[in-house]
Design a protein around this motif. Structure first.
Motif, PDB file in Angstrom:
ATOM      1  N   PHE A 100       0.832  -1.208   0.000  1.00  0.00           N
ATOM      2  CA  PHE A 100       0.000   0.000   0.000  1.00  0.00           C
ATOM      3  C   PHE A 100       0.863   1.253   0.000  1.00  0.00           C
ATOM      4  N   SER A 101       1.944   1.244   0.789  1.00  0.00           N
ATOM      5  CA  SER A 101       2.844   2.388   0.849  1.00  0.00           C
ATOM      6  C   SER A 101       4.236   1.906   1.257  1.00  0.00           C
ATOM      7  N   TYR A 102       5.186   2.820   1.053  1.00  0.00           N
ATOM      8  CA  TYR A 102       6.578   2.494   1.346  1.00  0.00           C
ATOM      9  C   TYR A 102       7.204   3.740   1.939  1.00  0.00           C
ATOM     10  N   THR A 103       7.943   3.595   3.044  1.00  0.00           N
ATOM     11  CA  THR A 103       8.620   4.717   3.683  1.00  0.00           C
ATOM     12  C   THR A 103      10.110   4.633   3.351  1.00  0.00           C
ATOM     13  N   VAL A 104      10.637   5.734   2.783  1.00  0.00           N
ATOM     14  CA  VAL A 104      12.025   5.799   2.329  1.00  0.00           C
ATOM     15  C   VAL A 104      12.969   5.700   3.529  1.00  0.00           C
ATOM     16  N   VAL A 105      14.004   4.857   3.407  1.00  0.00           N
ATOM     17  CA  VAL A 105      15.057   4.726   4.416  1.00  0.00           C
ATOM     18  C   VAL A 105      16.382   5.120   3.779  1.00  0.00           C
ATOM     19  N   GLU A 106      17.412   5.213   4.585  1.00  0.00           N
ATOM     20  CA  GLU A 106      18.727   5.625   4.101  1.00  0.00           C
ATOM     21  C   GLU A 106      19.208   4.676   2.994  1.00  0.00           C
ATOM     22  N   GLY A 107      19.704   5.282   1.874  1.00  0.00           N
ATOM     23  CA  GLY A 107      20.237   4.502   0.750  1.00  0.00           C
ATOM     24  C   GLY A 107      19.206   4.194  -0.322  1.00  0.00           C
ATOM     25  N   ASP A 108      17.928   4.563  -0.099  1.00  0.00           N
ATOM     26  CA  ASP A 108      16.889   4.275  -1.095  1.00  0.00           C
ATOM     27  C   ASP A 108      16.922   5.284  -2.239  1.00  0.00           C
ATOM     28  N   SER A 109      16.503   4.820  -3.432  1.00  0.00           N
ATOM     29  CA  SER A 109      16.330   5.727  -4.577  1.00  0.00           C
ATOM     30  C   SER A 109      14.940   5.480  -5.171  1.00  0.00           C
ATOM     31  N   PHE A 110      14.380   6.511  -5.738  1.00  0.00           N
ATOM     32  CA  PHE A 110      13.036   6.411  -6.307  1.00  0.00           C
ATOM     33  C   PHE A 110      13.011   5.365  -7.417  1.00  0.00           C
ATOM     34  N   PHE A 111      14.044   5.320  -8.236  1.00  0.00           N
ATOM     35  CA  PHE A 111      14.113   4.348  -9.328  1.00  0.00           C
ATOM     36  C   PHE A 111      14.098   2.916  -8.788  1.00  0.00           C
ATOM     37  N   ASP A 112      14.890   2.652  -7.754  1.00  0.00           N
ATOM     38  CA  ASP A 112      14.952   1.297  -7.199  1.00  0.00           C
ATOM     39  C   ASP A 112      13.635   0.901  -6.535  1.00  0.00           C
ATOM     40  N   ILE A 113      12.949   1.869  -5.930  1.00  0.00           N
ATOM     41  CA  ILE A 113      11.635   1.576  -5.324  1.00  0.00           C
ATOM     42  C   ILE A 113      10.660   1.182  -6.432  1.00  0.00           C
ATOM     43  N   ALA A 114      10.662   1.931  -7.568  1.00  0.00           N
ATOM     44  CA  ALA A 114       9.772   1.598  -8.687  1.00  0.00           C
ATOM     45  C   ALA A 114      10.102   0.200  -9.221  1.00  0.00           C
ATOM     46  N   GLN A 115      11.372  -0.133  -9.313  1.00  0.00           N
ATOM     47  CA  GLN A 115      11.777  -1.454  -9.803  1.00  0.00           C
ATOM     48  C   GLN A 115      11.338  -2.563  -8.845  1.00  0.00           C
ATOM     49  N   ARG A 116      11.497  -2.331  -7.541  1.00  0.00           N
ATOM     50  CA  ARG A 116      11.138  -3.353  -6.556  1.00  0.00           C
ATOM     51  C   ARG A 116       9.654  -3.700  -6.629  1.00  0.00           C
ATOM     52  N   VAL A 138      14.731  12.024  -3.117  1.00  0.00           N
ATOM     53  CA  VAL A 138      13.790  11.527  -2.103  1.00  0.00           C
ATOM     54  C   VAL A 138      14.513  11.618  -0.761  1.00  0.00           C
ATOM     55  N   TYR A 139      13.721  11.833   0.283  1.00  0.00           N
ATOM     56  CA  TYR A 139      14.310  12.042   1.608  1.00  0.00           C
ATOM     57  C   TYR A 139      13.886  10.914   2.531  1.00  0.00           C
ATOM     58  N   ILE A 140      14.756  10.632   3.489  1.00  0.00           N
ATOM     59  CA  ILE A 140      14.441   9.618   4.493  1.00  0.00           C
ATOM     60  C   ILE A 140      13.154  10.038   5.192  1.00  0.00           C
ATOM     61  N   GLY A 141      12.219   9.109   5.254  1.00  0.00           N
ATOM     62  CA  GLY A 141      10.943   9.377   5.908  1.00  0.00           C
ATOM     63  C   GLY A 141       9.830   9.727   4.922  1.00  0.00           C
ATOM     64  N   ASP A 142      10.158  10.017   3.647  1.00  0.00           N
ATOM     65  CA  ASP A 142       9.101  10.264   2.653  1.00  0.00           C
ATOM     66  C   ASP A 142       8.262   8.997   2.516  1.00  0.00           C
ATOM     67  N   VAL A 143       6.932   9.178   2.444  1.00  0.00           N
ATOM     68  CA  VAL A 143       6.037   8.039   2.267  1.00  0.00           C
ATOM     69  C   VAL A 143       5.642   7.998   0.792  1.00  0.00           C
ATOM     70  N   ILE A 144       5.932   6.873   0.155  1.00  0.00           N
ATOM     71  CA  ILE A 144       5.632   6.677  -1.263  1.00  0.00           C
ATOM     72  C   ILE A 144       4.355   5.862  -1.357  1.00  0.00           C
ATOM     73  N   ASN A 145       3.358   6.408  -2.080  1.00  0.00           N
ATOM     74  CA  ASN A 145       2.099   5.707  -2.311  1.00  0.00           C
ATOM     75  C   ASN A 145       2.327   4.625  -3.357  1.00  0.00           C
TER      76      ASN A 145
END
Length: 152
Positions: A100-116, A138-145
């Protein structure tokens, strides 16, 4: 001898006398002729028009037809392929177990989140208008829908 010369002279004189009456009498001069000239204007001929081919008709452009907007095909629900470098946090799942959602942690990238989550990056950007710079930042703590039914 005297007689022959006299006779010849008499004969020549007679011939000359006779011939002098044969000359034509002088012809009287003809009376003067009066010529009257009348000037009439020559009519200007009317030119016969040369037949010409009719010009081709102007092409008529069809009325513009606006294009329908391109349909936006959103991919189905997010599917978690598992943690990977650049997208290692645990997603929040709905009641059906779909991310449903994903919270960005240290070392994350928007591209890798889309791929995952097997979502095109452009779709993930449309689903998350709060993400700026085309996902470059993207910043640590951003919530991705991750739920495509809840965009914006």
């Amino acid at each position: 001898m005297g007689r022959g010369i006299g006779m010849a002279a008499a004969s020549a004189g007679l011939t000359a006398l006779l011939l002098s009456g044969c000359t034509a009498a002088p012809v009287p001069a003809p009376p003067p002729v009066t010529v009257t000239a009348t000037v009439t204007a020559t009519p200007t001929p009317t030119p016969t028009p040369t037949p010409q081919a009719a010009p081709p008709p102007e092409p008529v452009a069809p009325a513009p037809v606006p294009n329908a907007p391109a349909p936006v095909v959103e991919w189905g629900p997010a599917y978690d392929t598992g943690a990977r470098p650049g997208a290692s946090a645990t997603p929040v799942l709905d009641a059906a177990g779909v991310p449903f959602s994903y919270t960005v942690v240290e070392g994350d990238s928007f591209f890798d989140i889309a791929q995952r989550f097997e979502l095109p990056q452009q779709q993930l950007l449309r689903m998350n208008p709060q993400i700026h710079d085309f996902g470059e930042t993207v910043y640590i703590g951003d919530v991705i829908n991750l739920d495509w039914t809840k965009t914006g």
